[in-house]
Design an enzyme around this catalytic site. Structure first.
Site, PDB file in Angstrom:
ATOM      1  N   CYS A   1       0.625  -0.997   0.303  1.00  0.00           N
ATOM      2  CA  CYS A   1       0.061   0.144  -0.240  1.00  0.00           C
ATOM      3  C   CYS A   1       0.956   1.156  -0.172  1.00  0.00           C
ATOM      4  CB  CYS A   1      -1.050   0.000   1.342  1.00  0.00           C
ATOM      5  SG  CYS A   1      -1.991   1.771   1.297  1.00  0.00           S
TER       6      CYS A   1
ATOM      7  N   CYS B   1      -0.657   2.942  -6.673  1.00  0.00           N
ATOM      8  CA  CYS B   1      -1.346   2.639  -5.804  1.00  0.00           C
ATOM      9  C   CYS B   1      -1.887   1.352  -6.228  1.00  0.00           C
ATOM     10  CB  CYS B   1      -3.077   3.195  -5.882  1.00  0.00           C
ATOM     11  SG  CYS B   1      -4.549   3.190  -4.875  1.00  0.00           S
TER      12      CYS B   1
END
Lengths: 240, 240
Positions: B91, B205
């Site tokens: 992440c 992302c």
């Protein structure tokens, strides 16, 4: 169990790595079966994706391998220690060691074989013969037989020449080297089971589940891995 | 480090769940990047796929959320305790908390942002401007800027009207509800970065990495999640 405990969302522990792709496939199924609008609605899953567990095939078929149970027990205990509220194991063959693992932990351990047999019986109450698409190990250890015996259902396997090819297909999926020809072999094994009188088919190998939607057959088909995923989601989410 | 330690295969610990699909995507990449002939050749991966971590968006963008770091630290320590030899976190936004987590554990913690910036610089040594396709949070926390500053590379973002749509697309991917129209918005954001003078694009992302191969652009594209997976495999396998 108090209502409070009953209504708390549960943490799932996955004894994984047999093979690693089958574990990822189960995780994927859990995610897609969970109703969500954002990250937080998903289920908390602890995973030990351990492909180093001694070979179940060597221990069960070749009869010369190291006992894999101690390694699985250690993984199960580790997941419990990490906070898993219940355990699951996405590998049919490994369920040969189910009791030894279940006895070594203090949290419930979901039995994929039992829940699959129960589901088949409830979906087809009058079924008499069920065909298994699975590793050759299952035939030797009679994994599904006791669970189907209590429902008076006979477990059938593809004829040896077909079973050999199913086994080769499983090994290829594990190595991510399956061929179109092997998929045809797999379909022929399903046809052989239908010809033998099977009234339904179980995809009873998590490697076959990975390629599960490619199976063509007219018989009702039950994917043990998918049934496990559904049971996990239903068990983990708080009761309404 | 002795040669013995150096040549032992390492266990990977994944601080996951942000989102859970991004973690599964990383596991899938690791499996497919590992050269294998059977289960045992795969890498042992411990995963805490925890979607209950307090929202990074609420804490960083809305400024009113619970600090997620203590939860991430607890996960990191749990993975270390379970036997992880090094940690990773699929992440980008969560890397805002990288130092706090790294300081709380005794094993190395791979920095996805650093390795991505270093890779871009080595692939395009003369690059001056890099475009980011990422959560709006990254713009607020200046996650990539320090790592690119040392290579004299400027970090660029899509214009606000495009960025808003990228953010909406990310939220839809998290809820598995992305539309074809949103994919077009995503392509337009990439075009906007090209028009602004970006010489390369980073998919920064992990939710965008999940749909990564759908991005159409003529610029060299770097997927942070894919670069992380390659670094993991290279770090985990014994050196030849």
């Amino acid at each position: 169990m108090t209502n409070e405990v009953k209504n708390k969302e549960k943490v799932v522990g996955i004894i994984g790595g047999m093979g690693p792709e089958a574990t990822v496939d189960l995780m994927h199924r859990i995610i897609h079966l969970t109703p969500v609008t954002d990250d937080i609605d998903h289920i908390h899953v602890l995973v030990d994706n351990n492909p180093k567990i001694p070979s179940r095939i060597k221990a069960l078929i070749e009869g010369n391998g190291e006992d894999p149970a101690p390694c699985m027990i250690k993984m199960a205990q580790g997941l419990e220690e990490q906070g898993a509220d219940f355990l699951v194991m996405p590998c049919n063959t490994a369920h040969h060691y189910y009791s030894r693992i279940a006895e070594a932990v203090n949290v419930p351990f979901m039995n994929m074989v039992e829940l699959t047999a129960d589901h088949v019986k409830s979906a087809q109450p009058n079924i008499k013969k069920i065909g298994l698409l699975a590793s050759s190990a299952l035939q030797i250890i009679h994994l599904y037989e006791p669970w189907f015996a209590k429902h008076n259902v006979e477990v059938m396997y593809p004829a040896p020449e077909h079973q050999e090819k199913v086994m080769a297909f499983i090994c290829s999926v594990k190595a991510n080297k399956q061929t179109a020809e092997q998929l045809v072999d797999y379909h022929r094994a399903a046809e052989d089971l239908a010809a033998q009188g099977a009234e339904g088919l179980i995809i009873a190998c998590t490697e076959l589940s990975v390629v599960g939607d490619q199976l063509r057959t007219e018989l009702p088909t039950y994917d043990a891995s998918d049934l496990l995923a559904k049971s996990i989601v239903s068990e983990a989410l708080p009761s309404k």
